[in-house]
Design a protein around this motif. Structure first.
Motif, mmCIF file in Angstrom:
data_model
loop_
_atom_site.group_PDB
_atom_site.id
_atom_site.type_symbol
_atom_site.label_atom_id
_atom_site.label_comp_id
_atom_site.label_asym_id
_atom_site.label_seq_id
_atom_site.Cartn_x
_atom_site.Cartn_y
_atom_site.Cartn_z
ATOM 1 N N THR A 1 0.830 -1.197 0.000
ATOM 2 C CA THR A 1 0.000 0.000 0.000
ATOM 3 C C THR A 1 0.867 1.251 0.000
ATOM 4 O O THR A 1 2.069 1.197 0.293
ATOM 5 C CB THR A 1 -0.920 0.011 1.227
ATOM 6 O OG1 THR A 1 -0.116 0.040 2.415
ATOM 7 C CG2 THR A 1 -1.810 -1.235 1.247
ATOM 8 N N GLN A 2 0.216 2.370 -0.302
ATOM 9 C CA GLN A 2 0.944 3.633 -0.317
ATOM 10 C C GLN A 2 1.426 4.003 1.092
ATOM 11 O O GLN A 2 2.489 4.607 1.263
ATOM 12 C CB GLN A 2 0.028 4.748 -0.855
ATOM 13 C CG GLN A 2 -0.426 4.542 -2.300
ATOM 14 C CD GLN A 2 0.629 4.994 -3.295
ATOM 15 O OE1 GLN A 2 1.761 4.519 -3.263
ATOM 16 N NE2 GLN A 2 0.243 5.885 -4.176
ATOM 17 N N PHE B 1 2.324 7.589 -10.120
ATOM 18 C CA PHE B 1 1.377 7.088 -9.127
ATOM 19 C C PHE B 1 2.059 6.944 -7.763
ATOM 20 O O PHE B 1 1.465 7.248 -6.725
ATOM 21 C CB PHE B 1 0.823 5.731 -9.579
ATOM 22 C CG PHE B 1 -0.060 5.075 -8.553
ATOM 23 C CD1 PHE B 1 -1.370 5.489 -8.373
ATOM 24 C CD2 PHE B 1 0.426 4.045 -7.760
ATOM 25 C CE1 PHE B 1 -2.179 4.890 -7.417
ATOM 26 C CE2 PHE B 1 -0.379 3.444 -6.799
ATOM 27 C CZ PHE B 1 -1.690 3.868 -6.642
ATOM 28 N N THR B 2 3.302 6.503 -7.758
ATOM 29 C CA THR B 2 4.029 6.381 -6.487
ATOM 30 C C THR B 2 4.248 7.737 -5.840
ATOM 31 O O THR B 2 4.123 7.881 -4.617
ATOM 32 C CB THR B 2 5.377 5.682 -6.726
ATOM 33 O OG1 THR B 2 5.134 4.374 -7.245
ATOM 34 C CG2 THR B 2 6.169 5.568 -5.444
ATOM 35 N N THR C 1 2.544 10.800 -6.646
ATOM 36 C CA THR C 1 1.340 11.614 -6.462
ATOM 37 C C THR C 1 0.193 10.807 -5.875
ATOM 38 O O THR C 1 -0.463 11.235 -4.927
ATOM 39 C CB THR C 1 0.917 12.237 -7.798
ATOM 40 O OG1 THR C 1 2.020 12.951 -8.346
ATOM 41 C CG2 THR C 1 -0.263 13.171 -7.594
ATOM 42 N N GLY C 2 -0.072 9.626 -6.427
ATOM 43 C CA GLY C 2 -1.175 8.809 -5.961
ATOM 44 C C GLY C 2 -2.467 9.147 -6.662
ATOM 45 O O GLY C 2 -2.495 9.818 -7.716
ATOM 46 N N SER C 3 -3.555 8.699 -6.088
ATOM 47 C CA SER C 3 -4.887 8.904 -6.646
ATOM 48 C C SER C 3 -5.854 9.106 -5.488
ATOM 49 O O SER C 3 -5.503 8.870 -4.323
ATOM 50 C CB SER C 3 -5.289 7.698 -7.500
ATOM 51 O OG SER C 3 -5.331 6.525 -6.707
ATOM 52 N N GLU D 1 -5.857 6.940 -2.347
ATOM 53 C CA GLU D 1 -4.533 6.329 -2.246
ATOM 54 C C GLU D 1 -3.478 7.400 -2.507
ATOM 55 O O GLU D 1 -2.832 7.403 -3.558
ATOM 56 C CB GLU D 1 -4.372 5.159 -3.228
ATOM 57 C CG GLU D 1 -5.313 3.997 -2.957
ATOM 58 C CD GLU D 1 -5.088 2.869 -3.935
ATOM 59 O OE1 GLU D 1 -4.234 3.018 -4.827
ATOM 60 O OE2 GLU D 1 -5.755 1.831 -3.810
ATOM 61 N N GLY D 2 -3.346 8.287 -1.573
ATOM 62 C CA GLY D 2 -2.372 9.363 -1.731
ATOM 63 C C GLY D 2 -0.956 8.845 -1.794
ATOM 64 O O GLY D 2 -0.576 7.897 -1.105
ATOM 65 N N GLY D 3 -0.130 9.490 -2.622
ATOM 66 C CA GLY D 3 1.255 9.067 -2.802
ATOM 67 C C GLY D 3 2.181 9.660 -1.765
ATOM 68 O O GLY D 3 1.780 10.164 -0.709
ATOM 69 N N ARG E 1 1.328 12.711 1.369
ATOM 70 C CA ARG E 1 1.509 12.190 2.722
ATOM 71 C C ARG E 1 2.650 12.919 3.439
ATOM 72 O O ARG E 1 2.584 13.141 4.659
ATOM 73 C CB ARG E 1 1.777 10.688 2.686
ATOM 74 C CG ARG E 1 0.575 9.876 2.219
ATOM 75 C CD ARG E 1 0.852 8.383 2.219
ATOM 76 N NE ARG E 1 -0.271 7.654 1.643
ATOM 77 C CZ ARG E 1 -1.356 7.281 2.344
ATOM 78 N NH1 ARG E 1 -1.436 7.546 3.635
ATOM 79 N NH2 ARG E 1 -2.340 6.636 1.751
ATOM 80 N N MET F 1 -7.497 12.126 -0.559
ATOM 81 C CA MET F 1 -6.328 11.285 -0.830
ATOM 82 C C MET F 1 -5.864 10.557 0.428
ATOM 83 O O MET F 1 -5.412 9.414 0.362
ATOM 84 C CB MET F 1 -5.184 12.137 -1.383
ATOM 85 C CG MET F 1 -5.267 12.385 -2.872
ATOM 86 S SD MET F 1 -3.739 13.063 -3.514
ATOM 87 C CE MET F 1 -4.045 12.996 -5.271
#
Length: 794
Positions: A84-85, A120-121, A123-125, A128-130, A134, A199
């Motif tokens: 997970t992120q 994606f790692t 920034t994220g979505s 699921e914030g990257g 965070r 996020m």
């Protein structure tokens, strides 16, 4: 004075940095994204938490006659497809945010082929914030209550910050609010963009412990991209040009409000020799939502394009910089110290590198082809810099690292020179089509792990007592509570409460003087004023008493707080030592795992070289025997030399003993002669005294005895050595070959005059007897006769 030639600008001397022998390797992590479809062929297998295995796809083996073998690569940690992120953030980015709060810089970048999940790692979505959102959330959760007001810290456009007073900051805020044309800094009370509002869930929020509460903090963010080796500011508002004509059909120019394309920025070096983007927009943010909004504003301007491999492929390297400024409070804990030298600025750079790609697979043309070429060229420069760094550290060479060949390496050269920690996340797509590109990425990652970066030095600690903010806050709360208990105002600055306090005093009587001889109004007014004065004095005394009580309570709290802080410091030091021990053990385990794998690879080579080692062993054994023989000969030669030297030492010792004995005998003889002379003088003196007392004429004095010759002394000494010596002394040899006697007794001569005593008896005078103590002589060296003592008979 000769001017330097063209193109030969003299270099400035670099600053002398503090020597720091502690170095840490670049932390390289691996993250594997899930496959796009379940039926796709996978070329990566996770062996352990730190090792993956890369094997060639079946089609490639058939075409290359099976020359590709399975290879294993080790990382600091491997994150599988189910990671997970939040787990990724806990292991990779959270330590960097903690270092940022403790005045240390950090660099985190993602690396990999296109479509491997780098953006994606980072920034994220939604949901699921990257790593970037965070990190911002953790930063503001930690420093939220200790942030300074806006515009207290102001950028100086030279990669530094200045401190403004509270008044100047207030005027600056009012000036910005009054300018409607200038876009305002996004407010935290505004509604957040729904694209990044959810996020991070509330249960995943984290906070850094150990934040210095005696400092004020401010966060500045900037966002740039490096496109075709040019730097562009993504937060810069593109102004429109109302004068520039826009050409329409028919050749008629029409003046419209057209946006000017953004201008590229340049890199400069500040006074501390750190690289920065000159003219870059730095926005002051006060909450996570503001930082998100600023980031999303720049993210929408970032250059992306659709390719054959990725629907939204990044065509540039993006750099999001979080700059944290902190300055200590004054001794009272109220205001920030107005000293620029006391400001500590640390920054965390989050870099999303564009993915490397092959034009044969992407089928890029035109601008896409030019972009792909610049991306690959910059990544190749990064690989070259890493290779040169690794060679300089492992081989001891001093090759120049080509940082200036690319903007991305030139911007971050200070981090590789020891300005902060460096972390890299290698994103991998496990599908078989990316096998060759993935293999190149793995080789680069394995090489990067061998580069060591100097550990950042801790910043100096301010010489102020800790706990200033807490004590000031406690004092204000206690003062408000005491005032509320007394029914007085809790806030002395409130005019309404001040009016109530004035109304509680005795009211002044109505007075109107119409007659100077009025003797009623003035006494009443004086009486009321005296009552008000007495009440005021009572209130002053009560306030002083309350202040003293509060001061004693605060001192007690301060002592308790100091004891607790000391205890916490001890516990933290113990915890830090244990953490260091655990980290060292983990590092040792990782090193041993890597070493064991390396040894497994070397087994075949060692088996092939066994015969050669046996031959070398035989030759070395023969050489060892030869050297042993030579050593035995040398040992025997050394023994002979030692015996010879021992004989020489013995001879020399005897020689010096004889010489010392000769010198002692000579000295004894000399002292014997001196003693004899003194004895002769003493005899003469005794004779004179005896003659004068007995009335003998001086002409009848006996003759002077002869001085004994050496031959006589030698004969006497021989006789005494043959028989026991009657004298109280020791016999020893003289310089001339004879013997002498050394005495240890005391010789005393006393003489009493009889005539004086008789005269005393006859006259009855008070004069006492006359004693002549001529000599009291100790003979430590030598003497020729025993002591003499003569007295005159009555």
């Amino acid at each position: 004075m000769q001017r330097p030639g063209k193109g030969k600008t003299p270099r400035r001397p670099l600053p002398k940095k503090a020597t720091n022998t502690d170095k840490d390797p670049v932390g390289v992590y691996c993250r594997i994204r899930p496959l796009g479809a379940e039926d796709e062929e996978c070329c990566i297998e996770v062996i352990s938490s730190s090792t993956i295995q890369l094997h060639a796809p079946d089609g490639l083996k058939a075409n290359r006659n099976g020359e590709y073998k399975e290879t294993q690569y080790s990382f600091k940690k491997v994150f599988g497809i189910n990671t997970t992120q939040m787990e990724l953030f806990e292991d990779v980015a959270k330590p960097l945010v903690e270092d940022l709060i403790h005045c240390k810089n950090g660099l985190l970048f993602t690396y990999g082929v296109t479509g491997s999940g780098k953006t994606f790692t980072m920034t994220g979505s939604p949901g699921e914030g990257g790593l970037l959102p965070r990190s911002l959330d953790m930063l503001f959760n930690s420093i939220g209550p200790f942030q300074a007001k806006r515009f207290v810290f102001k950028p100086d456009d030279k990669n530094g910050l200045e401190i403004q007073s509270q008044v100047d900051a207030l005027l600056e805020r009012q000036k910005r609010d009054s300018q409607q044309s200038v876009p305002k800094t996004p407010s935290a009370r505004q509604r957040a963009d729904p694209e990044f509002a959810d996020m991070i869930s509330s249960d995943q929020a984290c906070k850094c412990e150990g934040v210095d509460e005696d400092c004020c903090y401010t966060v500045f963010v900037s966002y740039v991209e490096i496109y075709n080796n040019y730097i562009y500011d993504l937060l810069e508002d593109a102004p429109f040009d109302p004068i520039r004509p826009k050409w329409l059909g028919g050749g008629t120019p029409v003046r419209t409000n057209e946006f000017v394309p953004p201008q590229s920025k340049i890199l400069r070096e500040d006074q501390n020799h750190n690289m920065y983007v000159a003219g870059c927009t730095e926005v002051e943010v006060k909450s996570t939502e503001e930082a998100f909004e600023v980031f999303w504003k720049g993210q929408k301007k970032r250059r992306i394009a659709n390719t054959e491999l990725n629907r939204e492929s990044s065509r540039s390297h993006s750099v999001f910089t979080v700059k944290l400024a902190q300055a200590p409070l004054d001794a009272d804990g109220d205001h920030i110290l107005q000293d620029k030298n006391q400001v500590n600025v640390s920054q965390l750079c989050l870099v999303d590198l564009a993915g490397s790609e092959r034009t044969s697979r992407t089928r890029a043309e035109g601008n896409r082809l030019r972009e792909a070429g610049n991306i690959n060229q910059s990544l190749m420069t990064l690989r070259t810099c890493i290779e040169v760094l690794r060679e300089n550290q492992m081989c001891g060479t001093n090759r120049m690292v080509p940082y200036r060949d690319s903007k991305i390496t030139h911007l971050f050269k200070n981090y590789f020179d020891g300005e902060g920690k460096v972390r890299m996340i290698v994103c991998v797509n496990p599908k078989a089509d990316d096998y060759e590109e993935t293999m190149l990425v793995m080789r680069f990652a394995e090489m990067t792990q061998e580069v060591e970066v100097a550990r950042p030095v801790d910043r100096p600690i301010y010489g102020l007592a800790p706990g200033r903010r807490h004590r000031n806050q406690a004092f204000k709360e206690e003062l408000s509570r005491r005032l509320e208990e007394r029914g007085g105002p809790s806030n002395a600055d409130d005019p309404v409460l001040l009016n109530q306090l004035m109304e509680s005093l005795p009211t002044l009587p109505p007075c109107e003087l119409v007659d100077p001889a009025d003797d009623q109004t003035l006494p009443r007014l004086i009486e009321v004023l005296e009552r008000r004065q007495r009440i005021r004095q009572m209130m002053t005394q009560e306030f002083t008493k309350t202040a003293n009580t509060l001061r004693s309570v605060l001192q007690q709290f301060d002592s308790q707080l100091s004891a607790k802080e000391t205890f916490l410091h001890d516990q933290r030091s113990k915890l830090g030592e244990k953490d260091k021990l655990i980290a060292n053990q983990r590092t040792e385990i990782e090193r041993l795992e890597k070493k064991s794998k390396t040894l497994e690879y070397k087994v075949d080579i060692l088996q092939r070289t066994t015969d050669m080692y046996e031959q070398d062993k035989r030759s070395l054994r023969q050489e060892l025997e030869t050297r042993e023989q030579r050593l035995q000969r040398e040992l025997s030669e050394r023994r002979r030399m030692e015996q010879r030297m021992q004989g020489m030492v013995t001879d020399t010792k005897l020689k010096w003993e004889k010489e010392c004995e000769r010198r002692v005998n000579a000295k004894q003889l000399e002292m014997q002669n001196k003693l004899w002379v003194k004895d002769e003088k003493l005899k003469q003196l005794k004779a004179i005294v005896t003659e004068s007392s007995s009335g003998v004429c001086p002409t009848d004095r006996p003759e002077k005895p002869e001085r004994p010759s050496r031959e006589r002394d030698r004969n006497v000494a021989q006789k005494r050595s043959a028989s026991p010596s009657p004298l109280p002394g020791n016999v020893f040899k003289t310089r001339g070959g004879g013997q002498a006697v050394q005495f240890t007794d005391i010789e005393t001569l006393k003489q009493q005059c009889p005539t004086a005593s008789g005269r005393k008896r006859r006259s009855g005078s008070a004069e006492g007897p006359v004693h002549i103590e001529d000599v009291e002589n100790r003979a430590p060296v030598a003497s020729t006769s025993s002591s003499y003592q003569k007295r005159r008979k009555p």
